[in-house]
Design a protein around this motif. Structure first.
Motif, PDB file in Angstrom:
ATOM      1  N   THR A  16      20.801  21.594  34.933  1.00 33.10           N
ATOM      2  CA  THR A  16      21.798  22.424  34.260  1.00 33.10           C
ATOM      3  C   THR A  16      21.262  22.938  32.930  1.00 33.10           C
ATOM      4  O   THR A  16      21.437  24.107  32.606  1.00 33.10           O
ATOM      5  N   ASP A  19      18.655  25.549  33.747  1.00 31.34           N
ATOM      6  CA  ASP A  19      19.311  26.770  34.198  1.00 31.34           C
ATOM      7  C   ASP A  19      19.935  27.528  33.028  1.00 31.34           C
ATOM      8  O   ASP A  19      19.862  28.755  32.969  1.00 31.34           O
ATOM      9  N   ALA A  20      20.550  26.797  32.103  1.00 33.42           N
ATOM     10  CA  ALA A  20      21.155  27.430  30.933  1.00 33.42           C
ATOM     11  C   ALA A  20      20.084  28.097  30.078  1.00 33.42           C
ATOM     12  O   ALA A  20      20.279  29.219  29.589  1.00 33.42           O
ATOM     13  N   THR A  22      17.139  29.180  31.124  1.00 35.27           N
ATOM     14  CA  THR A  22      16.650  30.332  31.890  1.00 35.27           C
ATOM     15  C   THR A  22      17.607  31.507  31.744  1.00 35.27           C
ATOM     16  O   THR A  22      17.177  32.652  31.564  1.00 35.27           O
ATOM     17  N   ALA A  23      18.889  31.224  31.800  1.00 31.57           N
ATOM     18  CA  ALA A  23      19.894  32.283  31.625  1.00 31.57           C
ATOM     19  C   ALA A  23      19.813  32.862  30.212  1.00 31.57           C
ATOM     20  O   ALA A  23      19.885  34.089  30.036  1.00 31.57           O
ATOM     21  N   ASP A  24      19.653  31.987  29.213  1.00 29.23           N
ATOM     22  CA  ASP A  24      19.535  32.464  27.833  1.00 29.23           C
ATOM     23  C   ASP A  24      18.293  33.328  27.645  1.00 29.23           C
ATOM     24  O   ASP A  24      18.331  34.326  26.919  1.00 29.23           O
ATOM     25  N   ALA A  26      16.854  35.207  29.932  1.00 21.31           N
ATOM     26  CA  ALA A  26      17.138  36.499  30.563  1.00 21.31           C
ATOM     27  C   ALA A  26      18.085  37.336  29.694  1.00 21.31           C
ATOM     28  O   ALA A  26      17.870  38.542  29.507  1.00 21.31           O
ATOM     29  N   LEU A  27      19.121  36.703  29.156  1.00 21.91           N
ATOM     30  CA  LEU A  27      20.062  37.425  28.296  1.00 21.91           C
ATOM     31  C   LEU A  27      19.374  37.915  27.018  1.00 21.91           C
ATOM     32  O   LEU A  27      19.566  39.057  26.592  1.00 21.91           O
ATOM     33  N   ALA A  35      22.175  34.698  22.625  1.00 26.00           N
ATOM     34  CA  ALA A  35      21.371  33.891  23.547  1.00 26.00           C
ATOM     35  C   ALA A  35      20.052  33.504  22.882  1.00 26.00           C
ATOM     36  O   ALA A  35      19.593  32.371  23.006  1.00 26.00           O
TER      37      ALA A  35
END
Length: 188
Positions: A16, A19-20, A22-24, A26-27, A35
């Motif tokens: 988790t 994943d968070a 990785t999302a940050d 990308a953002l 982010a």
């Protein structure tokens, strides 16, 4: 409850947190400054520690800021082949080395300077209150770089050679000389 660095998940599910992050990434790459701020808060401590060990403490804040400015500019080049923290750490090493070159403080990595020999000598009793960080900061740049990257940050000699543009044998030699100088300096 025990302290957990920002970005960690207390439930034990490290996926988790990854994943968070990785999302940050990308953002942030798409321009989301919030982010990027989360990424900054997660990694600033480790980057600042690396900078302090490889450059004098007076410049650490500025160089750390430069690392994150460069990270923001280069975020689109992050391909996700390694963890973001690994990419950022290598970027930090490059910024540190570049800063040193522009400040003309980069001493020859392949020479054992008189300063290295002086560190290994005994000193007067007035100098007995020496701390480890001060001892590391007094090493010549090449020896300090290899010592910090190998013994503090955990890189292998092959990786250090690539990062610093030196042979593996030179990395090993610099590490040996750094350890001997530190031992002599701290034994006083």
């Amino acid at each position: 409850m025990a302290y957990s660095p920002p970005g960690t998940v207390l439930s034990g599910d490290s996926t988790t947190a990854t994943d968070a992050e990785t999302a940050d990434v990308a953002l942030a790459a798409s321009g989301d400054s919030r982010a990027f701020e989360r990424l900054y808060r997660t990694h600033v401590g480790r980057v600042h520690g690396l900078v302090r060990r490889m450059i004098d403490a007076d410049s650490a804040d500025d160089v750390t800021q430069d690392v994150f400015v460069r990270a923001w500019d280069k975020l689109s080049t992050f391909r996700g082949e390694a963890a973001f923290g690994t990419w950022l750490h290598r970027l930090a090493v490059n910024v540190i080395l570049g800063r040193r070159a522009t400040l003309s403080t980069d001493r020859a990595r392949f020479e054992l300077s008189d300063e290295l020999d002086a560190l290994a000598g005994k000193s007067s009793p007035a100098d007995l209150s020496v701390d480890f960080e001060e001892a590391v900061s007094r090493l010549p740049d090449g020896a300090r770089d290899v010592f910090v990257l190998h013994d503090v940050e955990g890189y292998k000699h092959q990786e250090i050679g690539v990062m610093l543009g030196i042979a593996v044998g030179t990395s090993k030699s610099q590490l040996h000389h750094a350890r001997m100088a530190l031992r002599g300096y701290l034994d006083r």
